[in-house]
Scaffold this motif. Structure first.
Motif, PDB file in Angstrom:
ATOM      1  N   SER A 127       0.848  -1.189   0.000  1.00 25.03           N
ATOM      2  CA  SER A 127       0.000   0.000   0.000  1.00 25.03           C
ATOM      3  C   SER A 127       0.884   1.239   0.000  1.00 25.03           C
ATOM      4  N   SER A 128       0.240   2.406  -0.162  1.00 25.16           N
ATOM      5  CA  SER A 128       1.000   3.656  -0.248  1.00 25.16           C
ATOM      6  C   SER A 128       1.692   3.996   1.053  1.00 25.16           C
ATOM      7  N   GLY A 132      -2.157   5.469   6.894  1.00 25.35           N
ATOM      8  CA  GLY A 132      -2.250   4.853   8.215  1.00 25.35           C
ATOM      9  C   GLY A 132      -0.942   4.371   8.769  1.00 25.35           C
ATOM     10  N   GLY A 133       0.208   4.857   8.284  1.00 23.54           N
ATOM     11  CA  GLY A 133       1.479   4.427   8.835  1.00 23.54           C
ATOM     12  C   GLY A 133       2.320   3.703   7.815  1.00 23.54           C
ATOM     13  N   GLN A 134       2.914   2.581   8.215  1.00 21.90           N
ATOM     14  CA  GLN A 134       3.797   1.831   7.335  1.00 21.90           C
ATOM     15  C   GLN A 134       3.002   1.121   6.244  1.00 21.90           C
ATOM     16  N   PRO A 135       3.640   0.890   5.087  1.00 24.40           N
ATOM     17  CA  PRO A 135       2.941   0.188   4.008  1.00 24.40           C
ATOM     18  C   PRO A 135       2.487  -1.201   4.430  1.00 24.40           C
ATOM     19  N   LYS A 136       1.303  -1.560   3.991  1.00 27.08           N
ATOM     20  CA  LYS A 136       0.782  -2.910   4.215  1.00 27.08           C
ATOM     21  C   LYS A 136       1.115  -3.764   2.999  1.00 27.08           C
ATOM     22  N   MET A 137       1.082  -5.081   3.152  1.00 27.97           N
ATOM     23  CA  MET A 137       1.346  -5.995   2.048  1.00 27.97           C
ATOM     24  C   MET A 137       0.108  -6.846   1.787  1.00 27.97           C
ATOM     25  N   MET A 138      -0.372  -6.809   0.538  1.00 26.45           N
ATOM     26  CA  MET A 138      -1.565  -7.546   0.152  1.00 26.45           C
ATOM     27  C   MET A 138      -1.188  -8.684  -0.798  1.00 26.45           C
ATOM     28  N   PRO A 139      -1.760  -9.878  -0.618  1.00 26.81           N
ATOM     29  CA  PRO A 139      -1.425 -11.004  -1.494  1.00 26.81           C
ATOM     30  C   PRO A 139      -1.973 -10.802  -2.900  1.00 26.81           C
ATOM     31  N   ALA A 189       7.766  -7.659  -3.576  1.00 26.20           N
ATOM     32  CA  ALA A 189       6.787  -6.780  -2.936  1.00 26.20           C
ATOM     33  C   ALA A 189       6.898  -5.416  -3.589  1.00 26.20           C
ATOM     34  N   ARG A 190       5.797  -4.929  -4.136  1.00 22.48           N
ATOM     35  CA  ARG A 190       5.818  -3.662  -4.867  1.00 22.48           C
ATOM     36  C   ARG A 190       4.418  -3.062  -4.937  1.00 22.48           C
ATOM     37  N   PRO A 191       4.310  -1.766  -5.233  1.00 17.65           N
ATOM     38  CA  PRO A 191       3.002  -1.129  -5.355  1.00 17.65           C
ATOM     39  C   PRO A 191       2.200  -1.718  -6.505  1.00 17.65           C
ATOM     40  N   VAL A 192       0.889  -1.567  -6.425  1.00 20.03           N
ATOM     41  CA  VAL A 192       0.002  -2.203  -7.392  1.00 20.03           C
ATOM     42  C   VAL A 192       0.248  -1.706  -8.815  1.00 20.03           C
ATOM     43  N   LEU A 352     -12.252  17.663 -15.745  1.00 18.60           N
ATOM     44  CA  LEU A 352     -11.405  16.838 -14.882  1.00 18.60           C
ATOM     45  C   LEU A 352     -12.115  15.501 -14.709  1.00 18.60           C
ATOM     46  N   VAL A 353     -11.488  14.444 -15.208  1.00 17.71           N
ATOM     47  CA  VAL A 353     -12.146  13.140 -15.295  1.00 17.71           C
ATOM     48  C   VAL A 353     -11.534  12.164 -14.300  1.00 17.71           C
ATOM     49  N   SER A 354     -12.366  11.679 -13.367  1.00 16.50           N
ATOM     50  CA  SER A 354     -11.975  10.596 -12.457  1.00 16.50           C
ATOM     51  C   SER A 354     -12.642   9.323 -12.963  1.00 16.50           C
ATOM     52  N   THR A 355     -11.854   8.414 -13.506  1.00 14.18           N
ATOM     53  CA  THR A 355     -12.436   7.254 -14.179  1.00 14.18           C
ATOM     54  C   THR A 355     -12.661   6.065 -13.268  1.00 14.18           C
ATOM     55  N   MET A 356     -11.843   5.910 -12.203  1.00 15.49           N
ATOM     56  CA  MET A 356     -11.914   4.634 -11.495  1.00 15.49           C
ATOM     57  C   MET A 356     -11.662   4.778 -10.001  1.00 15.49           C
ATOM     58  N   TYR A 357     -12.093   3.762  -9.282  1.00 15.69           N
ATOM     59  CA  TYR A 357     -11.918   3.653  -7.839  1.00 15.69           C
ATOM     60  C   TYR A 357     -11.246   2.310  -7.574  1.00 15.69           C
ATOM     61  N   ALA A 358     -10.037   2.357  -7.038  1.00 17.51           N
ATOM     62  CA  ALA A 358      -9.257   1.135  -6.854  1.00 17.51           C
ATOM     63  C   ALA A 358      -8.326   1.315  -5.668  1.00 17.51           C
ATOM     64  N   SER A 359      -7.761   0.210  -5.209  1.00 16.15           N
ATOM     65  CA  SER A 359      -6.810   0.260  -4.106  1.00 16.15           C
ATOM     66  C   SER A 359      -5.830  -0.893  -4.241  1.00 16.15           C
ATOM     67  N   SER A 360      -4.907  -0.979  -3.288  1.00 13.78           N
ATOM     68  CA  SER A 360      -3.955  -2.083  -3.288  1.00 13.78           C
ATOM     69  C   SER A 360      -4.646  -3.416  -3.049  1.00 13.78           C
ATOM     70  N   GLU A 361      -5.759  -3.400  -2.301  1.00 19.89           N
ATOM     71  CA  GLU A 361      -6.464  -4.634  -1.995  1.00 19.89           C
ATOM     72  C   GLU A 361      -7.202  -5.197  -3.199  1.00 19.89           C
ATOM     73  N   CYS A 362      -7.781  -4.287  -3.997  1.00 18.98           N
ATOM     74  CA  CYS A 362      -8.685  -4.736  -5.058  1.00 18.98           C
ATOM     75  C   CYS A 362      -9.043  -3.548  -5.932  1.00 18.98           C
ATOM     76  N   TYR A 363      -9.409  -3.812  -7.188  1.00 18.04           N
ATOM     77  CA  TYR A 363      -9.997  -2.776  -8.037  1.00 18.04           C
ATOM     78  C   TYR A 363     -11.503  -2.853  -7.867  1.00 18.04           C
ATOM     79  N   PHE A 364     -12.145  -1.719  -7.622  1.00 19.62           N
ATOM     80  CA  PHE A 364     -13.531  -1.715  -7.187  1.00 19.62           C
ATOM     81  C   PHE A 364     -14.533  -1.330  -8.273  1.00 19.62           C
ATOM     82  N   GLY A 365     -14.447  -0.090  -8.757  1.00 22.96           N
ATOM     83  CA  GLY A 365     -15.508   0.382  -9.636  1.00 22.96           C
ATOM     84  C   GLY A 365     -15.074   1.497 -10.559  1.00 22.96           C
ATOM     85  N   ILE A 366     -15.993   1.883 -11.455  1.00 20.24           N
ATOM     86  CA  ILE A 366     -15.690   2.890 -12.460  1.00 20.24           C
ATOM     87  C   ILE A 366     -16.756   3.979 -12.454  1.00 20.24           C
TER      88      ILE A 366
END
Length: 653
Positions: A127-128, A132-139, A189-192, A352-366
């Motif tokens: 994660s970034s 919330g502190g130190q980066p988390k690691m997601m499988p 281990a690396r960012p998404v 100004l176009v925001s196309t997507m909603y996503a995170s390190s855990e999962c890609y969510f929506g558009i």
């Protein structure tokens, strides 16, 4: 069961297409749908199928995840090997990262047993680390890259529906990677975004008319972010006549590029004028790739760029440098919303176009209405990406919302039941959320996260067919607090936005801000760090009027919630709010510090609240002026109680 690719549906007759598409969705194991970005009609049809059958798709997703992973060590503890939705919802707990970190650490340290996933974990997504502190690691698994490819491809038909002619030019998207690290077991281990851009899905993508970038892959994949930024901007300027859209992932990253351009445009013009790349670009891949684009001297182009950049003001500079641009594609929701006015200044009115909603855990929506105003952006969650649940959050920003949103993951009593039982009693499925209500997002993924609290608070704005649409509200764990007050990221943004109106009327821009709760004094007080600039193209710090800045402090306080104002006025448990103005480039230095601590240049977002003493020292060392609120904000208990009474009556009805 044989996997049926979605594009086979193109051959179906129009009469039977909808029926057969529906059947297809439930014949395809692992819901790995395909989308051809060149076929707009088929892509929109697929979106309609997914959103119309959202509930059935969600049930299928959960069924597949449980069948695949019921015998993993983690799930077997709760399900005893049974792939039962009923047992899943009854027995599997809702968790924070702290609850599962030991499982992740075992994977990182080389345990190859089926701990959380029956599929091999091929890498860990970091994660970034700025919220919330130190980066988390997601499988992550190999199939997850296929889902990300589907996600990116499905965005294209949506944009083509609203903007014509995108196949007639290129995109200047500023994309970056961060060097990965290896765990003790050798897992990467690396960012998404680094994961995706370094994967074969990105490198070997078909170079059709919809994914032609001005940036060669070699410049995107350069691990030196400064060389990468310079080369990508240079390529974008050389190909300016072909650029139809510009952007980056986050608004902050795009504005950082504009600042970089302000600092280096003379050198870039010299490169274009001479046809020679500057000496400090030493990355061999970058040099070779850029040399194919910067193939000859172009003095006329250099003169044109110089005329635009040397002007008094950079207002509308994006339109001036890239005149065919149709929109700016950046995420401007959540904490990125504070950049909207600055983006509008530079973009000259471009959407100004925001196309997507996503995170390190999962890609969510558009965003199905990409040209809407930033304040109206809602994301439609794609039901095939993961299994979604939602913890109901009461809508009351005085006290009750904060009372219900827990940040520490510890159990506590709620009318005689512990937090886990209370949370489960408040969970609803994707299709059962209600318009106007607030929810905390919980995901169960194909990669080994089960009932995981992402930490995002969302508000339901409507439905597209049977799929709900959400506005991102805030991160649940980003707050300021001195006493009983709890100021959320959204509350702080609203207050700062009100105060900005004062300085903007004087021709000043607030380019960045952050905050922290200073408890070294008694009573403690809120501190805001502001970086300001004149609207004209200059780095000179503007002259600041004492009375005006004190008004800004007061406007922030007056715009905060009733609990804060009560603590300030009645309880006197919070001292006057302080604004510390910092010199130009301070927030670049803060970003450099965060990057040195493990954050990613792609995912970096300026933290709206800081707790790190080292980060605070970076900011404090660059303070040039300090201002305090001289007035105490108003507090009207009768009005507050009346509003509370009306809210309670509304809920009762």
């Amino acid at each position: 069961m044989k996997f049926i690719k979605y594009f086979s549906l193109m051959k179906l007759s129009t009469k039977n297409r909808k029926k057969n598409t529906f059947i297809h969705l439930f014949l395809a194991p692992t819901m790995l749908l395909k989308c051809d970005p060149t076929d707009t009609e088929a892509g929109i049809r697929l979106l309609e199928d997914l959103t119309t059958n959202a509930n059935q798709v969600q049930q299928q997703v959960l069924k597949e995840i449980l069948i695949q992973n019921a015998n993993t060590e983690y799930l077997n503890t709760f399900l005893d090997g049974h792939a039962s939705e009923k047992l899943f919802k009854k027995n599997v707990p809702v968790v924070n990262y702290e609850d599962i970190v030991t499982y992740i650490e075992r994977i990182a340290n080389g345990d190859r047993s089926d701990i959380i996933s029956a599929q091999p974990i091929i890498e860990l997504i970091t994660s970034s680390g700025t919220s919330g502190g130190q980066p988390k690691m997601m499988p992550s698994t190999a199939q997850e890259l296929d889902r990300k490819s589907f996600f990116y491809n499905i965005l294209v038909p949506v944009m083509n529906t609203y903007v014509e002619g995108l196949d007639q030019g290129k995109a200047m998207f500023l994309l970056f990677i961060k060097p990965e690290i290896n765990t003790p077991a050798g897992l990467v281990a690396r960012p998404v975004l680094t994961s995706y851009h370094k994967s074969s899905h990105f490198r070997d993508r078909p170079f059709n008319k919809f994914n032609v970038y001005t940036s060669p892959d070699e410049t995107i994949l350069c691990s030196d972010s400064r060389q990468s930024m310079y080369c990508q901007l240079l390529c974008g300027l050389v190909q300016r006549s072909e650029v139809l859209r510009v952007g980056a992932i986050f608004a902050s990253a795009f504005l950082r590029a504009i600042k970089f351009l302000e600092d280096h445009w003379r050198q870039l013009c010299l490169n274009i004028r001479t046809g020679q790349l500057t000496d400090w670009i030493t990355d061999p891949s970058c040099k070779n790739a850029v040399s194919l684009i910067l193939s000859k001297p172009m003095p006329d182009l250099a003169d044109l760029i110089e005329r635009e950049c040397i002007g008094i003001s950079w207002e509308g500079i994006i339109r001036k440098l890239w005149p065919r641009t149709k929109y700016v594609e950046v995420i401007v929701t959540g904490s990125m919303a504070q950049y909207i006015s600055t983006l509008e200044f530079y973009s000259g009115g471009l959407p100004l176009v925001s196309t997507m909603y996503a995170s390190s855990e999962c890609y969510f929506g558009i965003n199905l209405k990409p040209l809407c105003k930033p304040c109206d952006v809602s994301y439609t969650l794609l039901p095939n990406m993961a299994y979604f649940e939602f913890i109901t959050v009461i809508e009351d920003h005085d006290e009750k919302m904060q009372e219900k949103v827990h940040c520490n993951g510890k159990s506590e009593q709620k009318n005689g039941i512990n937090e886990e039982e209370w949370i489960k009693s408040k969970i609803v499925d994707l299709v059962n959320v209600k318009v106007g209500h607030y929810y905390e997002l919980v995901v169960t993924t194909y990669t080994g996260l089960y009932r995981y609290r992402v930490g995002d608070i969302l508000m339901v704005t409507g439905f597209h067919n049977n799929a709900p649409q959400f506005r991102f509200v805030q991160r649940r764990n980003v707050v300021l607090s001195i006493d009983t007050d709890k100021t959320s990221e959204e509350d702080l943004l609203k207050a700062v936005t009100e105060a900005k109106l004062i300085i903007e009327s004087l021709g000043l821009l607030l380019t960045e801000y952050t905050s922290y709760a200073d408890t070294t004094s008694i009573p403690g007080h809120y501190v805001l760090f502001w970086e300001l600039k004149k609207r004209e193209n200059t780095e000179q710090l503007p002259e600041l009027d004492l009375i005006v800045m004190e008004q800004c402090c007061y406007r922030v306080e007056e715009s905060l919630d009733s609990v804060y104002r009560r603590c300030r006025r009645k309880d006197k448990s919070i001292g006057p709010l302080e604004i510390r103005v910092v010199k130009h480039g301070t927030f670049d230095a803060l970003m450099d510090f965060c990057l040195s601590q493990g954050s990613s240049v792609n995912q970096y977002k300026t933290p709206r609240c800081i707790s790190s003493q080292e980060a605070a020292r970076v900011l404090d060392s660059r303070v040039v002026a300090r201002f305090f609120s001289k007035k105490v904000p108003s507090w009207e208990p009768f009005r507050i109680e009346a509003n509370k009474l009306m809210s309670d009556m509304h809920r009762a009805v």
